[in-house]
Enzyme design. Structure first.
Site, mmCIF file in Angstrom:
data_model
loop_
_atom_site.group_PDB
_atom_site.id
_atom_site.type_symbol
_atom_site.label_atom_id
_atom_site.label_comp_id
_atom_site.label_asym_id
_atom_site.label_seq_id
_atom_site.Cartn_x
_atom_site.Cartn_y
_atom_site.Cartn_z
ATOM 1 N N HIS A 48 -10.015 49.196 -86.335
ATOM 2 C CA HIS A 48 -8.698 49.600 -85.874
ATOM 3 C C HIS A 48 -7.953 50.434 -86.920
ATOM 4 O O HIS A 48 -7.343 51.454 -86.603
ATOM 5 C CB HIS A 48 -7.886 48.356 -85.502
ATOM 6 C CG HIS A 48 -6.454 48.643 -85.246
ATOM 7 N ND1 HIS A 48 -5.452 48.263 -86.109
ATOM 8 C CD2 HIS A 48 -5.845 49.322 -84.240
ATOM 9 C CE1 HIS A 48 -4.295 48.680 -85.638
ATOM 10 N NE2 HIS A 48 -4.491 49.323 -84.506
ATOM 11 N N GLU A 51 -9.207 53.844 -86.741
ATOM 12 C CA GLU A 51 -8.642 54.609 -85.624
ATOM 13 C C GLU A 51 -7.385 55.357 -86.095
ATOM 14 O O GLU A 51 -7.183 56.533 -85.776
ATOM 15 C CB GLU A 51 -8.312 53.653 -84.466
ATOM 16 C CG GLU A 51 -7.602 54.302 -83.301
ATOM 17 C CD GLU A 51 -6.693 53.323 -82.568
ATOM 18 O OE1 GLU A 51 -7.135 52.207 -82.263
ATOM 19 O OE2 GLU A 51 -5.530 53.694 -82.317
ATOM 20 N N HIS A 52 -6.552 54.670 -86.874
ATOM 21 C CA HIS A 52 -5.345 55.335 -87.393
ATOM 22 C C HIS A 52 -5.706 56.504 -88.322
ATOM 23 O O HIS A 52 -5.068 57.551 -88.284
ATOM 24 C CB HIS A 52 -4.492 54.325 -88.170
ATOM 25 C CG HIS A 52 -3.670 53.451 -87.289
ATOM 26 N ND1 HIS A 52 -2.295 53.535 -87.247
ATOM 27 C CD2 HIS A 52 -4.010 52.486 -86.397
ATOM 28 C CE1 HIS A 52 -1.822 52.654 -86.379
ATOM 29 N NE2 HIS A 52 -2.842 51.998 -85.857
ATOM 30 N N GLU A 126 2.403 47.102 -87.689
ATOM 31 C CA GLU A 126 1.921 46.812 -86.337
ATOM 32 C C GLU A 126 1.514 45.338 -86.226
ATOM 33 O O GLU A 126 1.810 44.661 -85.236
ATOM 34 C CB GLU A 126 0.724 47.724 -86.005
ATOM 35 C CG GLU A 126 0.185 47.533 -84.580
ATOM 36 C CD GLU A 126 -1.023 48.404 -84.266
ATOM 37 O OE1 GLU A 126 -1.432 49.213 -85.130
ATOM 38 O OE2 GLU A 126 -1.561 48.271 -83.149
#
Lengths: 418, 427
Positions: A48, A51-52, A126
């Site tokens: 994840h 992904e950023h 997040e």
């Protein structure tokens, strides 16, 4: 019916083209077959975080977003247990911009130090926003390690703990990219008012020269059968108690999976579903109650989650839920009830197919499961399921020794009672 | 030939919209129907819209619960019958109540419309408002309210509306736990009787439509006038923003604080509206905006920050909102003010402006994509009393924007000294 044409480039990239002439917008979707299940236990949250980083610019294109926005495009991405998926929608006329951008970050990502530093911080925010600073936000941080002891599904896509994200180093990130972000581990889908042959030419032009990576062994240790009921109780500052109960179920793409999905519809899809009607409306035991499946590629979970109505204890709410579960195991469904669920599925399929982007993502996921034809076979599978199968799957799944239960207790409620 | 990967492929700029014909008709009893006939799938969406939003209520939650109770039983069908019959068709019926309007949205396969319509007509015209059903619904909603009330985001949303419009104004008032206890079936019946009538109704249809669609609407909703036939007077309210500019609501044990900055603003029918939305998009309305670039991508203070105009029918607001790390709330506020000042004092460069224009045109195309999206766009035209060339004018105005105009709109509408600030959490 979702139409498509399938090609494979020399470097192993799979290309799927879906034609839809009802829209001026085209969707370009790239799926990488890597998710949090591919992470090692001491470096979770990596897929994840990565992904950023994919938005931090590539070697030839310093900014990913700006040229796309300039072409009237929009993009986003999601990471789950199994995949990382990137998608762009933009006016058809500007489709080549999407090819240019997506191919360059597959070929050679920029890896700026600043990008890693900032995105680490963004992901930590997040983590706080979605999991820690929300009532009930940490439920899955508790449930997954309760249900999984071996399989990497025991941690969440966001990561086990903030520390793992803080510790991510540039060398780890580069190694991850080298291992997973290769054409032979990716699926490209283009959907819209496009010609498949022309798309193939564009794909060859922009993606064709990207070298293939080493084939992946990707052996994931599977979860052994659960043989004892598991239970966890926590106290939190939330206004109401909540109950969670999960059962291990079959892997996505199997017939058993679709039957379990249908079972979740019988129980809780719509205002006439059993749990809603009986336990919320008629008996007033729960104020919210839901059953759904996690949809994972490896064997996933069948999930019940609910909040007891005011004045009802977690214990008695659970008892009523178990009665309802017992009923679906012992009494066979009527043909009418089965037909109702099939009608609902038919309608939701047709509604879902109106979105070009949905179709693109659906195709990519089916292909990554190893059978792109699933996008159209699914309907036939659902239509063919018999009442006896629903009962059999209910009996297989809903066993005490296959269950993990979480009592999520309210501190305030508990205090009031004393 | 080696591919040149450093220069971008040529792009086209979207200047024209291909808006489909809006078909206008009416049912025999005079209810206007507005339809968009688009799509390949045999599906249809129907929205019955009543001027029955919070603007018209005499106490908080009255409009919301009146809408919600429609599916809890009607003259000919119990709640369970309605649910069973709609599910058997795979149809979805939702009640939506906002500040201005209440609508009933129906999604169904076209082939089931004949079964769905009589159910919907009975729900809308003859709801029973049962005591037991209301009591249960109120308990459920109260619990959900208490959960939301733990979240800094929701507290900020509620408090901030009150700061902008005043807590007695329909756009600024909100429920407390107490307001749930003040509901009863007679005030809902009263609200329904006054506001849910054929003379106060408009119907929007989108999807694959043929003559049978209109006939079915007429058969079940158009045969006679129903409900209240003397339209209620439009209640009048005037907004009153807080005169104090800085507000802080402490909350213990939070990891993030919710922040808001904004002021009342102009609405869709104001000639400056289009230009202002360009300035506000550039500032905080897309992923590459100045707020995102500074506060997320440069500082890492937040997962997301957004600024935009929120237009209601009678008033509007410009609001910047985010959830930021609790230790950096004040720093984030300072950066927002810095960016606001920069927007109105430094001329934007052409490159950035043209990016925003192109992005907004693409967004336009996306938001008018597909039957249901188009149906929604048409509904907006009617709700705000706008002309049919509204969207094309909007697009033209976007392309006509210049750096001077951005400065003008920013100075006129987005001055940092006029903004009301709220922090919920820690600062």
């Amino acid at each position: 019916m979702i139409n498509f044409k399938k090609y494979t480039l020399k470097n192993g990239l799979t290309l799927l083209v879906h034609f839809d002439n009802a829209t001026p917008i085209v969707a370009l979707n790239v799926l990488y077959k890597v998710g949090s299940r591919n992470e090692s236990p001491d470096k979770t949250g990596f897929a994840h975080l990565f992904e950023h980083l994919m938005f931090g610019g590539s070697v030839n294109i310093p900014s990913f977003d700006q040229p796309l926005e300039k072409a009237g495009g929009e993009n986003n991405a999601f990471t789950n247990d199994d995949i990382t998926n990137y998608y762009i929608t933009l006016p058809k006329e500007n489709l080549e911009t999407a090819f240019w951008l997506e191919s360059d970050r597959m070929l050679n990502l920029g890896f700026s130090k600043k990008s890693l530093e900032v995105q680490r911080q963004v992901v930590i925010e997040e983590f706080k926003q979605s999991y820690l600073n929300q009532p009930y936000g940490d439920v899955w941080l508790l449930l997954k390690p309760l249900a999984y002891k071996t399989h990497p599904y025991q941690w969440n896509t966001i990561g086990k703990e903030i520390k793992h994200i803080e510790n991510a180093r540039m060398s780890d990130v580069k190694a991850f990219y080298k291992k997973y972000y290769n054409p032979n581990n990716a699926i490209l889908v283009v959907a819209g008012n496009v010609d498949a042959e022309e798309i193939l030419i564009l794909a060859e032009k922009w993606f064709g020269e990207i070298p293939a990576g080493k084939p992946l062994a990707n052996k994931i240790e599977q979860e052994p059968e659960q043989n004892e009921a598991r239970f966890l109780e926590v106290f939190r500052d939330v206004p109401a108690d909540a109950l969670y109960k999960v059962y291990h179920m079959a892997a996505r793409g199997t017939r058993e999976y679709y039957i379990a999905d249908m079972l979740s519809d019988v129980l809780s899809n719509g205002n006439s579903s059993r749990l809603y009607r009986r336990l919320i409306k008629e008996q007033g035991v729960f104020s919210e109650l839901d059953a759904h499946i996690t949809g994972d590629f490896d064997p996933g979970l069948f999930v019940f989650s609910g909040k007891p109505a005011e004045g009802i204890s977690l214990e008695s709410a659970e008892e009523k839920l178990l009665e309802e579960i017992e009923r679906i195991k012992t009494e066979i469904l009527s043909e009418e009830e089965l037909q109702k669920i099939k009608n609902k599925l038919e309608a939701s399929h047709i509604f879902s197919e109106t979105s070009t982007l949905n179709n693109a993502i659906h195709l990519a996921i089916a292909e990554s499961l190893g059978n792109v034809d699933l996008v159209n076979q699914e309907k036939a599978i659902y239509a063919d399921i018999q009442t006896i199968e629903l009962q059999q799957i209910a009996q297989t799944l809903f066993r005490l020794e296959n269950s993990s239960t979480l009592y999520y207790r309210s501190n305030t409620k508990n205090h009031d009672a004393q | 030939m080696t591919l040149n990967r450093t220069s971008a492929p040529k792009i086209q700029i979207i200047r024209e919209l291909n808006f489909p014909t809006i078909e206008k008709a009416s049912l025999s009893n005079g209810i206007p129907t507005i339809s968009i006939n688009v799509g390949n799938q045999e599906i249809v969406k129907i929205q019955l819209v009543f001027k029955a939003g919070m603007w018209y209520q005499s106490q908080v939650l009255q409009a919301f619960f009146t809408g919600q109770m429609l599916e809890e039983g009607s003259r000919n069908f119990t709640a369970s019958d309605l649910a069973e019959k709609l599910d058997l068709c795979g149809a979805h019926v939702h009640q939506k109540v906002n500040r201005d309007n209440a609508s009933i949205e129906i999604y169904t396969l076209s082939k089931h419309l004949e079964t769905v319509m009589p159910l919907v007509a009975d729900m809308v015209r003859f709801p029973t408002f049962g005591e037991a059903e209301l009591k249960q619904l109120v308990e459920q909603e109260k619990q959900a309210f208490n959960v939301r009330n733990q979240q800094v985001k929701h507290i900020a949303q509620r408090e901030y509306s009150a700061l902008l419009f005043g807590n007695q104004h329909p756009y600024g008032s909100s429920a407390t736990e107490e307001s749930y206890n003040l509901l009863n079936t007679s005030i809902l019946k009263e609200f329904h009787k006054t506001n849910y009538g054929s003379d106060n109704c408009r119907i929007f249809v989108s999807g694959k439509i043929d003559s049978s669609t209109q006939n079915l609407l007429d058969k079940f909703l158009g045969q006679e006038k129903w409900g209240n036939q003397s339209l209620p007077n439009l209640p009048e309210f005037s907004s009153q923003s807080s005169t104090n500019k800085l507000h802080y609501l402490p909350k213990e044990n939070v990891l993030q604080s919710a922040i808001r900055l904004g002021k009342r603003s102009i609405g869709k029918s104001n000639p400056d509206y289009f230009g202002l939305t360009v300035a506000s998009t550039l500032f905080g309305g897309y992923f590459g905006s100045r707020l995102m670039s500074n506060i997320r991508e440069d500082k890492g203070y937040t997962y997301g920050i957004y600024a935009g105009i929120y237009p209601h029918i009678h008033d509007s607001a410009f609001i910047i909102s985010s959830e930021v790390g609790a230790d950096v709330a004040q720093k984030a506020m300072d950066e927002i003010r810095y960016e606001l000042k920069r927007l109105r004092t430094e001329s934007v460069d052409l490159e950035e402006l043209s990016l925003v224009k192109n992005y907004m045109s693409g967004t336009f195309l996306r938001s008018l994509n597909g039957a249901f999206a188009l149906g929604e766009a048409v509904k907006t035209l009617y709700e705000f009393n706008l002309k049919e060339d509204y969207y094309q004018n909007y697009l033209n105005t976007i392309h006509e924007m210049t750096p001077e105009k951005v400065l003008y709109y920013a100075n006129k509408y987005l001055h940092e000294d006029q903004m009301i600030e709220l922090i919920v959490g820690k600062k």
